[in-house]
Scaffold this motif. Structure first.
Motif, PDB file in Angstrom:
ATOM      1  N   SER A  66      39.884  31.016  39.415  1.00 54.88           N
ATOM      2  CA  SER A  66      40.338  32.402  39.323  1.00 54.88           C
ATOM      3  C   SER A  66      41.858  32.383  39.438  1.00 54.88           C
ATOM      4  CB  SER A  66      39.718  33.248  40.433  1.00 54.88           C
ATOM      5  OG  SER A  66      40.143  32.812  41.708  1.00 54.88           O
ATOM      6  N   GLU A  68      44.150  34.339  40.706  1.00 49.96           N
ATOM      7  CA  GLU A  68      44.846  34.634  41.961  1.00 49.96           C
ATOM      8  C   GLU A  68      44.744  33.475  42.949  1.00 49.96           C
ATOM      9  OE1 GLU A  68      40.653  36.046  42.574  1.00 49.96           O
ATOM     10  OE2 GLU A  68      42.131  36.023  40.933  1.00 49.96           O
ATOM     11  N   ARG A  69      43.607  32.752  42.944  1.00 47.22           N
ATOM     12  CA  ARG A  69      43.473  31.598  43.839  1.00 47.22           C
ATOM     13  C   ARG A  69      44.320  30.428  43.342  1.00 47.22           C
ATOM     14  NH1 ARG A  69      39.529  32.016  47.650  1.00 47.22           N
ATOM     15  NH2 ARG A  69      38.141  33.814  47.456  1.00 47.22           N
ATOM     16  N   ALA A  72      47.750  31.153  44.588  1.00 48.58           N
ATOM     17  CA  ALA A  72      47.877  30.922  46.033  1.00 48.58           C
ATOM     18  C   ALA A  72      48.027  29.431  46.331  1.00 48.58           C
ATOM     19  CB  ALA A  72      46.663  31.493  46.758  1.00 48.58           C
ATOM     20  N   LEU A 177      46.439  36.276  47.220  1.00 46.43           N
ATOM     21  CA  LEU A 177      45.033  36.502  47.567  1.00 46.43           C
ATOM     22  C   LEU A 177      44.681  37.984  47.621  1.00 46.43           C
ATOM     23  CD1 LEU A 177      44.648  33.758  50.320  1.00 46.43           C
ATOM     24  CD2 LEU A 177      43.937  33.648  47.923  1.00 46.43           C
ATOM     25  N   HIS A 181      41.087  40.470  41.405  1.00 48.89           N
ATOM     26  CA  HIS A 181      40.359  39.258  41.044  1.00 48.89           C
ATOM     27  C   HIS A 181      40.373  39.081  39.529  1.00 48.89           C
ATOM     28  CE1 HIS A 181      37.524  36.032  40.943  1.00 48.89           C
ATOM     29  NE2 HIS A 181      36.617  36.748  40.275  1.00 48.89           N
TER      30      HIS A 181
END
Length: 416
Positions: A66, A68-69, A72, A177, A181
């Motif tokens: 994903s 956004e992860r 991060a 985070l 999503h």
């Protein structure tokens, strides 16, 4: 918090990390005593990362994580690498830490764009305002250095360029985070490989090849500006070391203002004239650097040409590709030109200009007049190529049936 504003903050943090260290990395390496070839090797790391990042982010990252992860994790690793860079005073540890940072940071440039496009209701209408957050971040991050650096900043003070970037990177890792999503993109077998192949084949069209060559020349000039400008402002013009980044950031302020008028300029002048003005902006700025270095007001004022240089050429190139290339090839074609701007042009500038500076330095004094006449001449050559050989299609995209042969058909440059 409204989604568009959250994405705006995402762009602020993304570009602030880059803006924290970019203007002063070459002067800092000089303070550490790195030889020109060592500085060039560090500069080439960003270009290598750009090449790896294009394929890694397009072919692997966005299909397995994903978004956004992925952001991060990348910025957490990048922050640690920046801390290592800050405290490395010998070449190889510095280079390794900076290379690690580059490899994890560069792919995030395209990932943040992907997150924005995936989560905006009207990407075409809203993305420009969201992406402007990056320019705002670049401007804002220059201000802490007014207090962190002295008028004649030492190496110990200047290492803060990496520590500030690391703090921002850690903050962005946490903030990532909280972003909407964005799941992995489904793989479409063979499509990207075909698109890349067709994008390269389009270089067979004379107007595309000319634009490709000019983009390379202009990207070398553009990246060379960041190699040379800060040391010139502090060592030759006499601007205090803690104010030079603020002076340089005036260019980004001008970029924001120029982007507001780009659509109108394109509609009135068309592709070729707009691009020529953008390239001539480089020639004018470096000519002023060469002949008016004793006038601080003139040198400060000419920074505003950065907005013209960026918007009227680079932003116009991106718009041109979107308008003229076949729809299924546009993404790969954008990546192809982005590779020139972020990668190949960056590497060439990192080798060319430190070598020139070394050759033109006598008893510790750089002959800046001769140095800046080089990019001035390069810009004039690029202008001549555009003026004589660049003949874009009057209407419509390159036809899909003709893409393999790179034969253009017709659409209006007045529709940016």
């Amino acid at each position: 918090m409204k989604t568009s504003f959250r994405l705006f903050l995402m762009m602020v943090l993304q570009l602030a990390i880059w803006g924290a260290w970019a203007p002063k990395i070459f002067p800092y390496m000089g303070m550490l005593g790195f030889a020109p070839w060592q500085q060039s090797l560090v500069g080439s790391a960003w270009g290598v990362a750009a090449l790896v990042g294009i394929f890694f982010s397009n072919q692997f990252a966005d299909r397995n994580f994903s978004a956004e992860r992925f952001l991060a994790a990348s910025h957490l690793i990048g922050g640690l690498a920046l801390v290592g860079t800050a405290f490395s005073t010998t070449f190889w540890p510095f280079f390794i830490c900076y290379l690690i940072f580059s490899l994890v940071y560069v792919p995030t440039l395209s990932v943040t764009n992907s997150i924005a496009f995936a989560n905006l209701r009207d990407p075409a209408g809203e993305f420009g305002a969201v992406r402007m957050g990056g320019t705002v971040g670049w401007v804002l991050v220059s201000w802490p250095f007014v207090f962190l650096l002295g008028a004649h900043a030492t190496a110990e003070q200047t290492r803060w360029i990496f520590l500030v970037a690391a703090i921002l990177s850690f903050a962005f890792a946490a903030y990532s985070l909280t972003l909407p999503h964005t799941p992995p993109r489904k793989e479409e077998a063979g499509v990207d490989k075909l698109a890349w192949r067709r994008a390269f084949k389009l270089l067979g069209a004379p107007f595309v090849l000319v634009l490709f060559i000019v983009t390379f020349i202009d990207s070398v000039i553009h990246n060379g500006y960041f190699v040379m400008a800060d040391a010139f402002l502090t060592n030759r013009v006499g601007i205090a070391g803690n104010l030079s980044m603020v002076v340089l950031s005036l260019g980004q302020v001008a970029e924001i203002l120029t982007m507001f008028f780009l659509g109108r300029v394109l509609a009135r002048l068309g592709w070729k004239i707009t691009m020529i003005i953008g390239v001539l902006g480089h020639a004018a700025r470096f000519a002023v650097f060469a002949f008016f270095a004793d006038s601080i007001p003139v040198i400060v004022a000419v920074q505003l040409l950065h907005g013209v240089c960026y918007a009227f050429f680079f932003a116009t190139v991106y718009i041109f590709v979107d308008a003229v290339f076949p729809k299924d090839v546009r993404s790969s074609a954008q990546g192809l030109f982005n590779l020139l701007i972020l990668g190949v042009g960056n590497v060439a500038a990192s080798f060319l200009f430190p070598a020139l500076i070394s050759r033109l330095t006598t008893d510790g004094t750089v002959d800046y007049t001769s140095l800046f006449l080089v990019p001035t001449g390069m810009a004039l050559v690029a202008t001549l190529l555009l003026a004589v050989f660049f003949r874009p299609p009057a209407k419509g995209p390159v036809a899909e049936s003709e893409a393999d042969q790179a034969a253009p058909v017709a659409a209006s440059p007045a529709q940016p």
